[in-house]
Design a protein around this motif. Sequence first.
Motif, PDB file in Angstrom:
ATOM      1  N   TYR A   5       0.851  -1.186   0.000  1.00  0.00           N
ATOM      2  CA  TYR A   5       0.000   0.000   0.000  1.00  0.00           C
ATOM      3  C   TYR A   5       0.888   1.238   0.000  1.00  0.00           C
ATOM      4  CZ  TYR A   5      -3.567   3.331   1.601  1.00  0.00           C
ATOM      5  OH  TYR A   5      -4.420   4.397   1.708  1.00  0.00           O
ATOM      6  N   THR A   6       0.610   2.179  -0.904  1.00  0.00           N
ATOM      7  CA  THR A   6       1.413   3.392  -1.016  1.00  0.00           C
ATOM      8  C   THR A   6       0.514   4.620  -1.037  1.00  0.00           C
ATOM      9  OG1 THR A   6       3.139   2.261  -2.285  1.00  0.00           O
ATOM     10  CG2 THR A   6       3.081   4.659  -2.421  1.00  0.00           C
ATOM     11  N   TYR A   7       0.771   5.560  -0.137  1.00  0.00           N
ATOM     12  CA  TYR A   7       0.142   6.887  -0.208  1.00  0.00           C
ATOM     13  C   TYR A   7       1.244   7.888  -0.484  1.00  0.00           C
ATOM     14  CZ  TYR A   7      -1.304  11.490   1.221  1.00  0.00           C
ATOM     15  OH  TYR A   7      -1.521  12.845   1.229  1.00  0.00           O
ATOM     16  N   GLU A   8       1.037   8.749  -1.479  1.00  0.00           N
ATOM     17  CA  GLU A   8       2.069   9.709  -1.872  1.00  0.00           C
ATOM     18  C   GLU A   8       1.469  11.083  -2.102  1.00  0.00           C
ATOM     19  OE1 GLU A   8       5.000  11.465  -1.918  1.00  0.00           O
ATOM     20  OE2 GLU A   8       5.692   9.382  -2.082  1.00  0.00           O
ATOM     21  N   CYS A   9       2.136  12.093  -1.533  1.00  0.00           N
ATOM     22  CA  CYS A   9       1.667  13.476  -1.674  1.00  0.00           C
ATOM     23  C   CYS A   9       2.742  14.382  -2.253  1.00  0.00           C
ATOM     24  CB  CYS A   9       1.208  14.022  -0.320  1.00  0.00           C
ATOM     25  SG  CYS A   9       2.496  13.987   0.954  1.00  0.00           S
ATOM     26  N   ARG A  10       3.915  13.829  -2.600  1.00  0.00           N
ATOM     27  CA  ARG A  10       5.026  14.663  -3.082  1.00  0.00           C
ATOM     28  C   ARG A  10       5.255  14.523  -4.578  1.00  0.00           C
ATOM     29  NH1 ARG A  10       9.744  12.236   0.126  1.00  0.00           N
ATOM     30  NH2 ARG A  10       8.758  10.443  -0.856  1.00  0.00           N
ATOM     31  N   LEU A  11       5.256  13.291  -5.069  1.00  0.00           N
ATOM     32  CA  LEU A  11       5.469  13.036  -6.492  1.00  0.00           C
ATOM     33  C   LEU A  11       4.943  11.644  -6.810  1.00  0.00           C
ATOM     34  CD1 LEU A  11       9.232  12.183  -7.089  1.00  0.00           C
ATOM     35  CD2 LEU A  11       8.189  12.272  -4.853  1.00  0.00           C
ATOM     36  N   ILE A  12       4.798  11.349  -8.092  1.00  0.00           N
ATOM     37  CA  ILE A  12       4.271  10.052  -8.507  1.00  0.00           C
ATOM     38  C   ILE A  12       5.235   8.950  -8.068  1.00  0.00           C
ATOM     39  CG2 ILE A  12       3.578   8.630 -10.476  1.00  0.00           C
ATOM     40  CD1 ILE A  12       1.701  10.974  -9.898  1.00  0.00           C
ATOM     41  N   PRO A  13       4.750   7.874  -7.425  1.00  0.00           N
ATOM     42  CA  PRO A  13       5.644   6.789  -6.994  1.00  0.00           C
ATOM     43  C   PRO A  13       6.414   6.189  -8.161  1.00  0.00           C
ATOM     44  CG  PRO A  13       3.473   6.553  -5.993  1.00  0.00           C
ATOM     45  CD  PRO A  13       3.349   7.633  -7.022  1.00  0.00           C
ATOM     46  N   GLY A  14       7.627   5.720  -7.884  1.00  0.00           N
ATOM     47  CA  GLY A  14       8.498   5.186  -8.928  1.00  0.00           C
ATOM     48  C   GLY A  14       7.872   4.065  -9.727  1.00  0.00           C
TER      49      GLY A  14
ATOM     50  N   ALA B 118      -1.053  -7.580  -4.351  1.00  0.00           N
ATOM     51  CA  ALA B 118      -2.016  -6.481  -4.485  1.00  0.00           C
ATOM     52  C   ALA B 118      -1.304  -5.149  -4.256  1.00  0.00           C
ATOM     53  CB  ALA B 118      -3.146  -6.650  -3.481  1.00  0.00           C
ATOM     54  N   PHE B 119      -1.256  -4.328  -5.292  1.00  0.00           N
ATOM     55  CA  PHE B 119      -0.644  -3.001  -5.206  1.00  0.00           C
ATOM     56  C   PHE B 119      -1.750  -1.948  -5.126  1.00  0.00           C
ATOM     57  CE2 PHE B 119       2.456  -5.637  -7.393  1.00  0.00           C
ATOM     58  CZ  PHE B 119       3.657  -5.270  -6.806  1.00  0.00           C
ATOM     59  N   THR B 120      -1.731  -1.149  -4.076  1.00  0.00           N
ATOM     60  CA  THR B 120      -2.720  -0.088  -3.897  1.00  0.00           C
ATOM     61  C   THR B 120      -2.009   1.252  -3.806  1.00  0.00           C
ATOM     62  OG1 THR B 120      -4.233  -1.563  -2.711  1.00  0.00           O
ATOM     63  CG2 THR B 120      -4.578   0.807  -2.447  1.00  0.00           C
ATOM     64  N   PHE B 121      -2.418   2.190  -4.629  1.00  0.00           N
ATOM     65  CA  PHE B 121      -1.823   3.522  -4.634  1.00  0.00           C
ATOM     66  C   PHE B 121      -2.916   4.560  -4.388  1.00  0.00           C
ATOM     67  CE2 PHE B 121       0.696   0.867  -7.462  1.00  0.00           C
ATOM     68  CZ  PHE B 121       2.001   1.130  -7.057  1.00  0.00           C
ATOM     69  N   ILE B 122      -2.666   5.472  -3.480  1.00  0.00           N
ATOM     70  CA  ILE B 122      -3.528   6.649  -3.312  1.00  0.00           C
ATOM     71  C   ILE B 122      -2.655   7.873  -3.535  1.00  0.00           C
ATOM     72  CG2 ILE B 122      -4.902   8.016  -1.704  1.00  0.00           C
ATOM     73  CD1 ILE B 122      -6.038   5.519  -0.568  1.00  0.00           C
ATOM     74  N   LEU B 123      -3.012   8.654  -4.531  1.00  0.00           N
ATOM     75  CA  LEU B 123      -2.194   9.781  -4.982  1.00  0.00           C
ATOM     76  C   LEU B 123      -2.984  11.079  -4.840  1.00  0.00           C
ATOM     77  CD1 LEU B 123      -1.018   8.185  -8.350  1.00  0.00           C
ATOM     78  CD2 LEU B 123       0.029   7.911  -6.091  1.00  0.00           C
ATOM     79  N   GLU B 124      -2.315  12.117  -4.406  1.00  0.00           N
ATOM     80  CA  GLU B 124      -2.968  13.422  -4.310  1.00  0.00           C
ATOM     81  C   GLU B 124      -3.200  14.008  -5.708  1.00  0.00           C
ATOM     82  OE1 GLU B 124      -4.196  15.019  -1.786  1.00  0.00           O
ATOM     83  OE2 GLU B 124      -3.433  13.822  -0.101  1.00  0.00           O
ATOM     84  N   GLU B 125      -4.316  14.642  -5.885  1.00  0.00           N
ATOM     85  CA  GLU B 125      -4.674  15.230  -7.185  1.00  0.00           C
ATOM     86  C   GLU B 125      -3.640  16.248  -7.648  1.00  0.00           C
ATOM     87  OE1 GLU B 125      -8.327  17.884  -9.164  1.00  0.00           O
ATOM     88  OE2 GLU B 125      -8.537  17.027  -7.141  1.00  0.00           O
ATOM     89  N   HIS B 126      -3.064  16.980  -6.707  1.00  0.00           N
ATOM     90  CA  HIS B 126      -2.133  18.040  -7.109  1.00  0.00           C
ATOM     91  C   HIS B 126      -0.868  17.495  -7.766  1.00  0.00           C
ATOM     92  CE1 HIS B 126      -0.421  17.334  -2.952  1.00  0.00           C
ATOM     93  NE2 HIS B 126       0.680  17.370  -3.662  1.00  0.00           N
TER      94      HIS B 126
ATOM     95  N   ARG C 235       0.380  19.707 -11.005  1.00  0.00           N
ATOM     96  CA  ARG C 235       1.687  20.371 -11.030  1.00  0.00           C
ATOM     97  C   ARG C 235       2.293  20.331 -12.429  1.00  0.00           C
ATOM     98  NH1 ARG C 235       4.532  17.859  -6.668  1.00  0.00           N
ATOM     99  NH2 ARG C 235       3.631  19.505  -5.376  1.00  0.00           N
ATOM    100  N   GLN C 236       1.966  19.308 -13.209  1.00  0.00           N
ATOM    101  CA  GLN C 236       2.466  19.134 -14.579  1.00  0.00           C
ATOM    102  C   GLN C 236       3.993  19.118 -14.624  1.00  0.00           C
ATOM    103  OE1 GLN C 236       0.609  21.748 -17.411  1.00  0.00           O
ATOM    104  NE2 GLN C 236      -1.410  20.837 -17.090  1.00  0.00           N
TER     105      GLN C 236
END
Length: 292
Positions: free
Chosen positions: A123-132, A177-185, A189-190
């Motif tokens: 399980y991965t939660y990320e708020c800084r950049l897209i996970p590798g 099972a890989f679960t990712f929750i990513l912040e919309e921003h 940021r593009q």
Amino acid sequence: MTHGTDGIDSTTYGTFGNGGTGRTESEPHYNLKMFGEVVKTFRKRARLTQEEFATLVRYSLETIASIEQGRRLPPADFPERADSLLDAFGVILAAAKHLTRRKGLASWFRQWALLELGALSLYTYECRLIPGLLQTPAYARTLFADRLPPLDDEQIEARLAARLERQELLRNRPNTAFTFILEEHLFLRQLGGEEVTRELIDHILDLSELRNVDVQIMPLVRHHHAAIDGPMQLLETQEHQWFGYLEGQMYGQFISDPKVVSMIQMRCASMPSQALSLDESKSLMRRMRGAR
């Protein structure tokens, strides 16, 4: 910065995390594969099948197969049990030391990187950049090119090649099972520009079609948020043990304390209901990409 919330410490491997840094290490699978070959050789010398050996050493057949194939770190008591059972003259114990004594590789990260190879769930939660694990070559190249101190072209290409190799985990481990929750921003940021972002969204949408990959988006406006303290990862082993991983700018922390792991579990359990659903997340990504 490490930029490495997806399992491999980029300060040591320099390649498999989210952003990548300076130093490099030999390929982490190599020592695991060598250890697996040692175990397999002594098992065959003892004229035991994997099934027979698994019963005697008191581990599942799947665990034994994964160890011999170099896909997972052996449990802490496995080397001693195996060495004694197979009358291996201490060779298995000696080989196991090379799995834990790697120059320049922090112990907390070594454990996480090796456990990840045989995880049941991640399980991965990320708020800084897209996970590798979800990055495109163009997105990853932007991260490497923007790194300070700067990398030269050869270093960038080496890190990019290693990152792409690591992404095979998603397809090579269909039972994980890989679960990712990513912040919309992270998309707004593009990073790298509009074209890089559009390609990134298409790539993540494609990956989200895999049965073992779930991607959810945490919207910009959310009145309740369980992970406001920052990015986190949670991993379940084949023995149904749970571990966590937290990362800052320069260092990461492997979490085995049951109390802290329980806290991470509670936060991870709350996040899916706070994020957009799987279908809503796909719709949002298509809208951000500009699809009609």
